[in-house]
Design a protein around this motif. Structure first.
Motif, mmCIF file in Angstrom:
data_model
loop_
_atom_site.group_PDB
_atom_site.id
_atom_site.type_symbol
_atom_site.label_atom_id
_atom_site.label_comp_id
_atom_site.label_asym_id
_atom_site.label_seq_id
_atom_site.Cartn_x
_atom_site.Cartn_y
_atom_site.Cartn_z
ATOM 1 N N PRO A 180 0.847 -1.205 0.000
ATOM 2 C CA PRO A 180 0.000 0.000 0.000
ATOM 3 C C PRO A 180 0.882 1.256 0.000
ATOM 4 O O PRO A 180 1.938 1.287 0.625
ATOM 5 C CB PRO A 180 -0.780 -0.116 1.314
ATOM 6 C CG PRO A 180 -0.766 -1.573 1.632
ATOM 7 C CD PRO A 180 0.565 -2.081 1.147
ATOM 8 N N GLY A 181 0.445 2.265 -0.745
ATOM 9 C CA GLY A 181 1.214 3.504 -0.794
ATOM 10 C C GLY A 181 2.261 3.546 -1.874
ATOM 11 O O GLY A 181 2.876 4.599 -2.120
ATOM 12 N N HIS A 182 2.502 2.443 -2.564
ATOM 13 C CA HIS A 182 3.469 2.427 -3.669
ATOM 14 C C HIS A 182 2.907 3.254 -4.825
ATOM 15 O O HIS A 182 1.681 3.341 -5.008
ATOM 16 C CB HIS A 182 3.705 0.991 -4.110
ATOM 17 C CG HIS A 182 4.812 0.830 -5.109
ATOM 18 N ND1 HIS A 182 4.624 1.003 -6.464
ATOM 19 C CD2 HIS A 182 6.116 0.526 -4.934
ATOM 20 C CE1 HIS A 182 5.770 0.798 -7.083
ATOM 21 N NE2 HIS A 182 6.695 0.502 -6.190
ATOM 22 N N PRO A 183 3.767 3.890 -5.643
ATOM 23 C CA PRO A 183 3.282 4.696 -6.776
ATOM 24 C C PRO A 183 2.338 3.957 -7.725
ATOM 25 O O PRO A 183 1.488 4.581 -8.361
ATOM 26 C CB PRO A 183 4.581 5.100 -7.492
ATOM 27 C CG PRO A 183 5.604 5.128 -6.400
ATOM 28 C CD PRO A 183 5.233 4.022 -5.459
ATOM 29 N N LEU A 184 2.451 2.635 -7.833
ATOM 30 C CA LEU A 184 1.568 1.879 -8.720
ATOM 31 C C LEU A 184 0.305 1.381 -8.018
ATOM 32 O O LEU A 184 -0.617 0.886 -8.676
ATOM 33 C CB LEU A 184 2.312 0.664 -9.295
ATOM 34 C CG LEU A 184 3.507 0.917 -10.207
ATOM 35 C CD1 LEU A 184 4.110 -0.412 -10.661
ATOM 36 C CD2 LEU A 184 3.116 1.755 -11.413
ATOM 37 N N SER A 185 0.264 1.492 -6.714
ATOM 38 C CA SER A 185 -0.774 0.807 -5.936
ATOM 39 C C SER A 185 -2.190 1.299 -6.215
ATOM 40 O O SER A 185 -3.149 0.541 -6.027
ATOM 41 C CB SER A 185 -0.475 0.925 -4.440
ATOM 42 O OG SER A 185 -0.524 2.278 -4.011
ATOM 43 N N ALA A 195 6.383 -1.534 -14.163
ATOM 44 C CA ALA A 195 6.862 -2.319 -13.019
ATOM 45 C C ALA A 195 8.375 -2.434 -13.027
ATOM 46 O O ALA A 195 9.021 -2.439 -11.966
ATOM 47 C CB ALA A 195 6.233 -3.710 -13.040
ATOM 48 N N ALA A 196 8.958 -2.498 -14.232
ATOM 49 C CA ALA A 196 10.408 -2.686 -14.349
ATOM 50 C C ALA A 196 11.207 -1.486 -13.847
ATOM 51 O O ALA A 196 12.422 -1.576 -13.652
ATOM 52 C CB ALA A 196 10.779 -2.992 -15.795
ATOM 53 N N GLN A 197 10.554 -0.364 -13.622
ATOM 54 C CA GLN A 197 11.261 0.817 -13.113
ATOM 55 C C GLN A 197 11.613 0.682 -11.624
ATOM 56 O O GLN A 197 12.431 1.444 -11.114
ATOM 57 C CB GLN A 197 10.388 2.052 -13.295
ATOM 58 C CG GLN A 197 10.058 2.394 -14.739
ATOM 59 C CD GLN A 197 9.128 3.594 -14.818
ATOM 60 O OE1 GLN A 197 9.274 4.560 -14.066
ATOM 61 N NE2 GLN A 197 8.161 3.529 -15.726
ATOM 62 N N TYR A 198 10.997 -0.290 -10.949
ATOM 63 C CA TYR A 198 11.171 -0.420 -9.504
ATOM 64 C C TYR A 198 11.942 -1.697 -9.164
ATOM 65 O O TYR A 198 11.990 -2.633 -9.970
ATOM 66 C CB TYR A 198 9.798 -0.448 -8.822
ATOM 67 C CG TYR A 198 8.976 0.789 -9.092
ATOM 68 C CD1 TYR A 198 9.159 1.946 -8.344
ATOM 69 C CD2 TYR A 198 8.021 0.802 -10.109
ATOM 70 C CE1 TYR A 198 8.408 3.089 -8.600
ATOM 71 C CE2 TYR A 198 7.267 1.942 -10.377
ATOM 72 C CZ TYR A 198 7.470 3.077 -9.615
ATOM 73 O OH TYR A 198 6.736 4.207 -9.868
ATOM 74 N N PRO A 199 12.550 -1.726 -7.990
ATOM 75 C CA PRO A 199 13.219 -2.968 -7.564
ATOM 76 C C PRO A 199 12.223 -4.127 -7.542
ATOM 77 O O PRO A 199 11.113 -3.990 -7.031
ATOM 78 C CB PRO A 199 13.704 -2.634 -6.142
ATOM 79 C CG PRO A 199 13.823 -1.142 -6.121
ATOM 80 C CD PRO A 199 12.718 -0.636 -7.003
ATOM 81 N N LEU A 200 12.641 -5.266 -8.117
ATOM 82 C CA LEU A 200 11.743 -6.413 -8.240
ATOM 83 C C LEU A 200 12.171 -7.559 -7.334
ATOM 84 O O LEU A 200 13.365 -7.844 -7.178
ATOM 85 C CB LEU A 200 11.722 -6.918 -9.682
ATOM 86 C CG LEU A 200 11.195 -5.960 -10.754
ATOM 87 C CD1 LEU A 200 11.253 -6.630 -12.124
ATOM 88 C CD2 LEU A 200 9.761 -5.535 -10.440
ATOM 89 N N LEU A 201 11.185 -8.220 -6.760
ATOM 90 C CA LEU A 201 11.393 -9.472 -6.043
ATOM 91 C C LEU A 201 10.868 -10.575 -6.950
ATOM 92 O O LEU A 201 9.689 -10.571 -7.309
ATOM 93 C CB LEU A 201 10.632 -9.478 -4.718
ATOM 94 C CG LEU A 201 10.880 -8.294 -3.769
ATOM 95 C CD1 LEU A 201 10.099 -8.485 -2.486
ATOM 96 C CD2 LEU A 201 12.363 -8.174 -3.461
#
Length: 309
Positions: A180-185, A195-201
């Protein structure tokens, strides 16, 4: 040794242990498959060799191999175990009501989020049948099915092993998960490139990881893989802790989204699917209990599979 006869004091558990070590050429892998310790497996093999008066396995050279005597003995072991399986199956079939036990292997996420409905309905209809669930990963599940350590496996498609019957039971889309609170959320959908702009798990291994890597490559995306994890539940917890975002099968985060722990965003420009199938040996004689499990899994899960096509 007379053909078809095993020393009378030797039990079927020992025979199954010998078969596992012989086929896997490994005490450690056999121990893992048999859910035993390696010393316990070694002790069983020593006891068998003492009883038959011959060395059955050669442990020299850093690899386990079957000796000439062991190969001869292996034929009788396979015959004895197959005969036992057929006798037990025939006796169970004399009763119109399924009974006995069904052993199913699947990975953690499938056990937690896909199969509970199947298990619940099965136990409701057939309370006299025991259900044994073993959690494992794709390759080990296929080994367990082929070695008759389990009745069924539930694995992701495709499955290329020609020895196995494959019954598709579930298909669903992957979604992007964020805290929650993420720019894409707050978005209903997002591009893979977003999605690829952010660190991925990402999953450490497996079909989902392979599918994601293919999509990234097709779009020439350079991704920042923050962490590689071998557990879906661990990945969810780390995303919730704001350590990155990830991709996950939609059914795996239904409760987390309801609880406000995670957010689900549809993938706008790709259909990355997870497809699951129930697999079993083609030469396996299915008991009533086993066939009933297939019927319920197909009835409950296949409609969703068809709608997603």
């Amino acid at each position: 040794m007379t053909r078809g006869i095993i020393p009378t004091s030797m039990d079927f558990d020992q025979l199954e242990t010998f078969l596992a070590v012989a086929r896997l050429s490994s005490f450690s892998r056999a121990a893992e498959q048999r859910f035993r310790t390696q010393p316990a497996i070694s002790a069983q093999i020593r006891a068998m060799e003492e009883e038959v008066g011959a060395k059955l396995l050669d442990r020299s050279g850093g690899r386990v191999s079957v000796t000439a005597a062991g190969k001869h003995f292996l034929k009788y072991v396979e015959e004895a175990l197959e005969a036992r399986k057929n006798v037990l199956s025939a006796l169970k079939e004399m009763d119109e009501v399924p009974r006995g036990e069904v052993v199913v292997a699947a990975n953690e996420a499938t056990c937690l989020h896909v199969l509970p409905e199947v298990f619940a309905q099965y136990k409701k209809q057939y309370p006299r049948v025991g259900v044994n669930i073993r959690r494992s990963e794709h390759a080990k599940i296929l080994d367990a099915v082929n070695f008759n350590a389990v009745d069924f496996g539930v694995v992701s498609l495709p499955v290329s092993d020609k020895r196995l019957s494959v019954v598709p039971i579930h298909r669903e889309e992957l979604v992007i998960m964020t805290p929650p609170g993420h720019p894409l959320s707050k978005r209903k959908s997002a591009l893979i490139a977003d999605a690829a702009q952010y660190p991925l798990l990402l999953p450490k291994l497996g079909r989902t990881r392979d599918s994601l890597e293919s999509v990234f490559e097709e779009r020439h995306l350079e991704v920042n893989v923050s962490m590689e994890l071998d557990s879906v539940e661990l990945m969810k917890r780390f995303v919730a802790a704001n350590l990155g975002i990830g991709f996950i099968a939609k059914s795996n985060i239904v409760e987390d989204v309801k609880a406000g722990v995670l957010c689900e965003i549809a993938i706008a420009d790709a259909h990355i699917r997870r497809e699951l199938a129930l697999v079993y040996r083609k030469d396996k004689v299915l008991s009533r209990a086993a066939q009933a499990f297939i019927d319920i899994a197909v009835k409950l899960k296949s409609p969703a599979f068809e709608r997603a096509k």
